[in-house]
Write an enzyme that holds these catalytic residues in place. Structure first.
Site, PDB file in Angstrom:
ATOM      1  N   ILE A 259     -10.162  -6.758 -10.413  1.00  0.00           N
ATOM      2  CA  ILE A 259     -10.841  -6.125 -11.367  1.00  0.00           C
ATOM      3  C   ILE A 259     -12.255  -5.934 -10.660  1.00  0.00           C
ATOM      4  CG2 ILE A 259     -12.091  -6.126 -13.651  1.00  0.00           C
ATOM      5  CD1 ILE A 259      -9.968  -7.883 -14.543  1.00  0.00           C
TER       6      ILE A 259
ATOM      7  N   GLY B  82       0.757  -1.230   0.082  1.00  0.00           N
ATOM      8  CA  GLY B  82      -0.056   0.053  -0.020  1.00  0.00           C
ATOM      9  C   GLY B  82       0.660   1.335  -0.012  1.00  0.00           C
TER      10      GLY B  82
ATOM     11  N   ASP C  11      -9.701  -0.219 -17.537  1.00  0.00           N
ATOM     12  CA  ASP C  11      -9.013   1.113 -17.457  1.00  0.00           C
ATOM     13  C   ASP C  11      -9.671   2.017 -18.717  1.00  0.00           C
ATOM     14  OD1 ASP C  11      -6.945   0.499 -15.922  1.00  0.00           O
ATOM     15  OD2 ASP C  11      -5.680  -0.778 -17.357  1.00  0.00           O
TER      16      ASP C  11
ATOM     17  N   ASN D 130       0.938   3.709  -2.252  1.00  0.00           N
ATOM     18  CA  ASN D 130       0.160   4.935  -2.578  1.00  0.00           C
ATOM     19  C   ASN D 130      -0.770   5.132  -1.430  1.00  0.00           C
ATOM     20  OD1 ASN D 130       1.331   5.576  -5.132  1.00  0.00           O
ATOM     21  ND2 ASN D 130       0.097   4.271  -6.271  1.00  0.00           N
TER      22      ASN D 130
ATOM     23  N   HIS E  55      -3.565   4.702 -13.087  1.00  0.00           N
ATOM     24  CA  HIS E  55      -2.824   4.025 -13.868  1.00  0.00           C
ATOM     25  C   HIS E  55      -1.555   4.652 -14.285  1.00  0.00           C
ATOM     26  CE1 HIS E  55      -2.672   0.592 -16.619  1.00  0.00           C
ATOM     27  NE2 HIS E  55      -2.489   1.401 -17.644  1.00  0.00           N
TER      28      HIS E  55
ATOM     29  N   ASN F   2      -9.517   4.977 -10.077  1.00  0.00           N
ATOM     30  CA  ASN F   2      -8.360   4.034 -10.260  1.00  0.00           C
ATOM     31  C   ASN F   2      -7.622   5.065 -10.591  1.00  0.00           C
ATOM     32  OD1 ASN F   2      -6.997   1.629 -10.320  1.00  0.00           O
ATOM     33  ND2 ASN F   2      -7.071   1.724 -12.240  1.00  0.00           N
TER      34      ASN F   2
END
Length: 204
Positions: free
Chosen positions: A98, A17, A152, A19, A115, A113
């Site tokens: 997902i 974790g 995405d 981030n 990316h 999210n």
């Protein structure tokens, strides 16, 4: 005009974790304004984000996918916990699964999210940074987007560009992604809440 309530955010992470840890650190140091991180759902142990969340007074729940008979049962449990904690928005940070039903419909346009590419480039891959290096692109970056049925493929919230210099490697680029990623996450939280608040005022 009805009052706009403060919104509760949940973070979902499945690894250590990084981030999530960085964002919670900002929250603990009062650098997120009035935005509230109310819950962290995690899977792996040790989880640095979970340990730090407890220090910051954020509720934590460990939910392991392997304990459920299938993905649907796993996500139903997460949905129930999110509703129990009155969660408004969800940020997926280092979350490897997902998102499917029932989470998509329960929290439509409320799941974010991040990316590591400038979408739509290098979408649907877990090696976007390495792919950018392999293709020899000169500019890559990071994208935040809403989560929908297409991997995405949800509406882009914000992006930031990162230059790739000659001789750059994954190891030299990763610190740039870490620093710029945190700024993008914070900015996206502000953007999403502001957009939502404006729509609430318009409909009041």
């Amino acid at each position: 005009m009805k009052n706009v309530k403060a919104h509760n955010w949940a973070i979902l992470t499945t690894g250590w974790g990084k981030n999530a840890y960085d964002l919670i650190k900002e929250y603990k140091n009062n650098k997120l304004g009035n935005h509230s991180i109310a819950l962290l759902i995690y899977e792996a142990e040790p989880c640095g984000a979970a340990e730090f969340a407890k220090e910051a007074g954020i509720r934590t729940l460990r939910i392991e996918k392997k304990r459920f008979k299938n993905s649907e049962a796993y996500q139903i449990e997460i949905c129930e916990k999110l509703k129990e904690f009155d969660i408004d928005f969800i940020f997926l940070l280092n979350y490897r699964y997902i998102v499917k039903e029932p989470m998509l419909s329960t929290f439509e346009n409320k799941i974010l999210n991040i990316h590591p590419s400038l979408l739509p480039s290098f979408k649907g891959t877990k090696t976007a940074i390495q792919d950018a290096l392999a293709y020899g692109v000169k500019i890559t970056g990071i994208t935040t987007h809403y989560v929908n049925k297409e991997l995405d493929g949800g509406t882009i919230i914000d992006q930031t560009a990162i230059s790739i210099s000659s001789g750059d490697t994954f190891e030299s680029l990763y610190p740039k992604f870490s620093i710029e990623g945190l700024a993008l996450i914070k900015r996206s939280i502000y953007l999403v809440e502001n957009e939502y608040n404006q729509s609430e005022r318009t409909s009041a």
